[in-house]
Design a protein around this motif. Sequence first.
Motif, PDB file in Angstrom:
ATOM      1  N   GLU A  78       0.835  -1.210   0.000  1.00 12.46           N
ATOM      2  CA  GLU A  78       0.000   0.000   0.000  1.00 12.46           C
ATOM      3  C   GLU A  78       0.869   1.259   0.000  1.00 12.46           C
ATOM      4  OE1 GLU A  78      -4.098   1.256   0.288  1.00 12.46           O
ATOM      5  OE2 GLU A  78      -3.346  -0.791   0.325  1.00 12.46           O
ATOM      6  N   GLY A  79       0.484   2.244  -0.790  1.00 14.63           N
ATOM      7  CA  GLY A  79       1.238   3.489  -0.852  1.00 14.63           C
ATOM      8  C   GLY A  79       2.390   3.455  -1.828  1.00 14.63           C
ATOM      9  N   TRP A  80       2.379   2.504  -2.744  1.00  8.36           N
ATOM     10  CA  TRP A  80       3.503   2.362  -3.670  1.00  8.36           C
ATOM     11  C   TRP A  80       3.660   3.566  -4.578  1.00  8.36           C
ATOM     12  CZ3 TRP A  80       2.737   2.248  -8.961  1.00  8.36           C
ATOM     13  CH2 TRP A  80       1.441   2.020  -9.409  1.00  8.36           C
ATOM     14  N   GLN A  81       2.559   4.248  -4.915  1.00  4.73           N
ATOM     15  CA  GLN A  81       2.663   5.413  -5.792  1.00  4.73           C
ATOM     16  C   GLN A  81       3.361   6.565  -5.071  1.00  4.73           C
ATOM     17  OE1 GLN A  81      -1.533   5.305  -6.496  1.00  4.73           O
ATOM     18  NE2 GLN A  81      -1.229   4.851  -8.674  1.00  4.73           N
ATOM     19  N   ALA A  82       3.082   6.726  -3.786  1.00  2.05           N
ATOM     20  CA  ALA A  82       3.744   7.775  -3.008  1.00  2.05           C
ATOM     21  C   ALA A  82       5.238   7.471  -2.896  1.00  2.05           C
ATOM     22  CB  ALA A  82       3.117   7.882  -1.623  1.00  2.05           C
ATOM     23  N   ARG A  83       5.590   6.186  -2.719  1.00  2.00           N
ATOM     24  CA  ARG A  83       7.015   5.817  -2.660  1.00  2.00           C
ATOM     25  C   ARG A  83       7.701   6.078  -3.987  1.00  2.00           C
ATOM     26  NH1 ARG A  83       4.913   2.299   0.741  1.00  2.00           N
ATOM     27  NH2 ARG A  83       4.520   0.626  -0.729  1.00  2.00           N
ATOM     28  N   MET A  84       7.015   5.806  -5.070  1.00  2.00           N
ATOM     29  CA  MET A  84       7.576   6.066  -6.389  1.00  2.00           C
ATOM     30  C   MET A  84       7.803   7.570  -6.558  1.00  2.00           C
ATOM     31  SD  MET A  84       5.951   4.994 -10.050  1.00  2.00           S
ATOM     32  CE  MET A  84       6.665   3.423 -10.434  1.00  2.00           C
ATOM     33  N   ASP A  85       6.865   8.368  -6.113  1.00  2.76           N
ATOM     34  CA  ASP A  85       7.005   9.828  -6.158  1.00  2.76           C
ATOM     35  C   ASP A  85       8.203  10.277  -5.327  1.00  2.76           C
ATOM     36  OD1 ASP A  85       6.028  12.569  -6.756  1.00  2.76           O
ATOM     37  OD2 ASP A  85       5.655  12.618  -4.603  1.00  2.76           O
ATOM     38  N   SER A  86       8.376   9.661  -4.171  1.00  5.19           N
ATOM     39  CA  SER A  86       9.497  10.013  -3.294  1.00  5.19           C
ATOM     40  C   SER A  86      10.837   9.720  -3.955  1.00  5.19           C
ATOM     41  CB  SER A  86       9.372   9.244  -1.975  1.00  5.19           C
ATOM     42  OG  SER A  86      10.461   9.499  -1.155  1.00  5.19           O
ATOM     43  N   VAL A  87      10.938   8.564  -4.598  1.00  5.44           N
ATOM     44  CA  VAL A  87      12.182   8.193  -5.289  1.00  5.44           C
ATOM     45  C   VAL A  87      12.477   9.184  -6.412  1.00  5.44           C
ATOM     46  CG1 VAL A  87      13.222   6.442  -6.794  1.00  5.44           C
ATOM     47  CG2 VAL A  87      12.061   5.753  -4.697  1.00  5.44           C
ATOM     48  N   LEU A  88      11.470   9.553  -7.165  1.00  7.53           N
ATOM     49  CA  LEU A  88      11.666  10.515  -8.251  1.00  7.53           C
ATOM     50  C   LEU A  88      12.046  11.892  -7.720  1.00  7.53           C
ATOM     51  CD1 LEU A  88       8.743   9.434 -10.590  1.00  7.53           C
ATOM     52  CD2 LEU A  88      11.189   9.190 -11.037  1.00  7.53           C
ATOM     53  N   ARG A  89      11.472  12.291  -6.588  1.00  8.75           N
ATOM     54  CA  ARG A  89      11.841  13.574  -5.970  1.00  8.75           C
ATOM     55  C   ARG A  89      13.304  13.571  -5.535  1.00  8.75           C
ATOM     56  NH1 ARG A  89       8.186  16.838  -2.684  1.00  8.75           N
ATOM     57  NH2 ARG A  89       6.042  16.306  -2.981  1.00  8.75           N
ATOM     58  N   GLN A  90      13.745  12.457  -4.937  1.00  4.46           N
ATOM     59  CA  GLN A  90      15.147  12.357  -4.525  1.00  4.46           C
ATOM     60  C   GLN A  90      16.072  12.473  -5.734  1.00  4.46           C
ATOM     61  OE1 GLN A  90      15.517   8.689  -2.378  1.00  4.46           O
ATOM     62  NE2 GLN A  90      14.166   9.361  -0.720  1.00  4.46           N
ATOM     63  N   TYR A  91      15.690  11.846  -6.822  1.00  2.00           N
ATOM     64  CA  TYR A  91      16.481  11.914  -8.050  1.00  2.00           C
ATOM     65  C   TYR A  91      16.582  13.370  -8.519  1.00  2.00           C
ATOM     66  CZ  TYR A  91      17.843  11.287 -12.921  1.00  2.00           C
ATOM     67  OH  TYR A  91      18.479  11.373 -14.127  1.00  2.00           O
ATOM     68  N   VAL A  92      15.462  14.067  -8.545  1.00  2.00           N
ATOM     69  CA  VAL A  92      15.434  15.465  -8.986  1.00  2.00           C
ATOM     70  C   VAL A  92      16.291  16.319  -8.048  1.00  2.00           C
ATOM     71  CG1 VAL A  92      13.951  17.493  -9.250  1.00  2.00           C
ATOM     72  CG2 VAL A  92      13.235  15.288 -10.168  1.00  2.00           C
ATOM     73  N   ALA A  93      16.195  16.090  -6.743  1.00  2.00           N
ATOM     74  CA  ALA A  93      16.970  16.877  -5.762  1.00  2.00           C
ATOM     75  C   ALA A  93      18.470  16.685  -5.990  1.00  2.00           C
ATOM     76  CB  ALA A  93      16.571  16.477  -4.350  1.00  2.00           C
ATOM     77  N   ARG A  94      18.904  15.436  -6.223  1.00  2.00           N
ATOM     78  CA  ARG A  94      20.319  15.169  -6.474  1.00  2.00           C
ATOM     79  C   ARG A  94      20.787  15.851  -7.754  1.00  2.00           C
ATOM     80  NH1 ARG A  94      19.311   9.615  -4.759  1.00  2.00           N
ATOM     81  NH2 ARG A  94      19.138   9.112  -6.956  1.00  2.00           N
ATOM     82  N   ARG A  95      19.972  15.810  -8.780  1.00  6.82           N
ATOM     83  CA  ARG A  95      20.350  16.406 -10.067  1.00  6.82           C
ATOM     84  C   ARG A  95      20.421  17.933  -9.983  1.00  6.82           C
ATOM     85  NH1 ARG A  95      22.424  13.272 -14.155  1.00  6.82           N
ATOM     86  NH2 ARG A  95      21.409  11.264 -14.034  1.00  6.82           N
ATOM     87  N   THR A  96      19.516  18.547  -9.221  1.00  3.81           N
ATOM     88  CA  THR A  96      19.540  20.011  -9.127  1.00  3.81           C
ATOM     89  C   THR A  96      20.704  20.491  -8.267  1.00  3.81           C
ATOM     90  OG1 THR A  96      17.898  19.927  -7.348  1.00  3.81           O
ATOM     91  CG2 THR A  96      17.081  20.377  -9.552  1.00  3.81           C
ATOM     92  N   LYS A  97      21.117  19.705  -7.278  1.00  4.18           N
ATOM     93  CA  LYS A  97      22.272  20.069  -6.457  1.00  4.18           C
ATOM     94  C   LYS A  97      23.563  19.954  -7.271  1.00  4.18           C
ATOM     95  CE  LYS A  97      20.391  18.791  -1.974  1.00  4.18           C
ATOM     96  NZ  LYS A  97      20.433  17.825  -0.883  1.00  4.18           N
ATOM     97  N   ALA A  98      23.634  18.945  -8.131  1.00  2.32           N
ATOM     98  CA  ALA A  98      24.832  18.719  -8.943  1.00  2.32           C
ATOM     99  C   ALA A  98      24.996  19.794 -10.020  1.00  2.32           C
ATOM    100  CB  ALA A  98      24.774  17.335  -9.579  1.00  2.32           C
ATOM    101  N   ALA A  99      23.903  20.340 -10.461  1.00  4.94           N
ATOM    102  CA  ALA A  99      23.955  21.329 -11.552  1.00  4.94           C
ATOM    103  C   ALA A  99      24.375  22.707 -11.091  1.00  4.94           C
ATOM    104  CB  ALA A  99      22.612  21.448 -12.226  1.00  4.94           C
TER     105      ALA A  99
END
Length: 99
Positions: A78-99
Amino acid sequence: MSRTSRRTEIVLPTLEEDKAITAAAKADPDAQPLSANQLKVMVPMRTLRGRPKSANKKLLVSIRYSPEVVAYFKSTGEGWQARMDSVLRQYVARRTKAA
């Protein structure tokens, strides 16, 4: 051939019956009329329906993922879509910090 209506006829109370009903309702301690203040703070039911509006609005999009990705996240329960959103947010956060 005409059909006969099976609707029951509505019979309105007479003036005397209406007065008796009104008097009985006013005499009932559990059914007192609302005060002006109570009426003022009332809100229509439609404003209370549904889930509360979120400050963090999300967008509804249609997207295609690999079956393996969806199967993995669904297998986490249960809540797999929210976890997927969380993983994608972490990816975006890492990419914006690196840029």
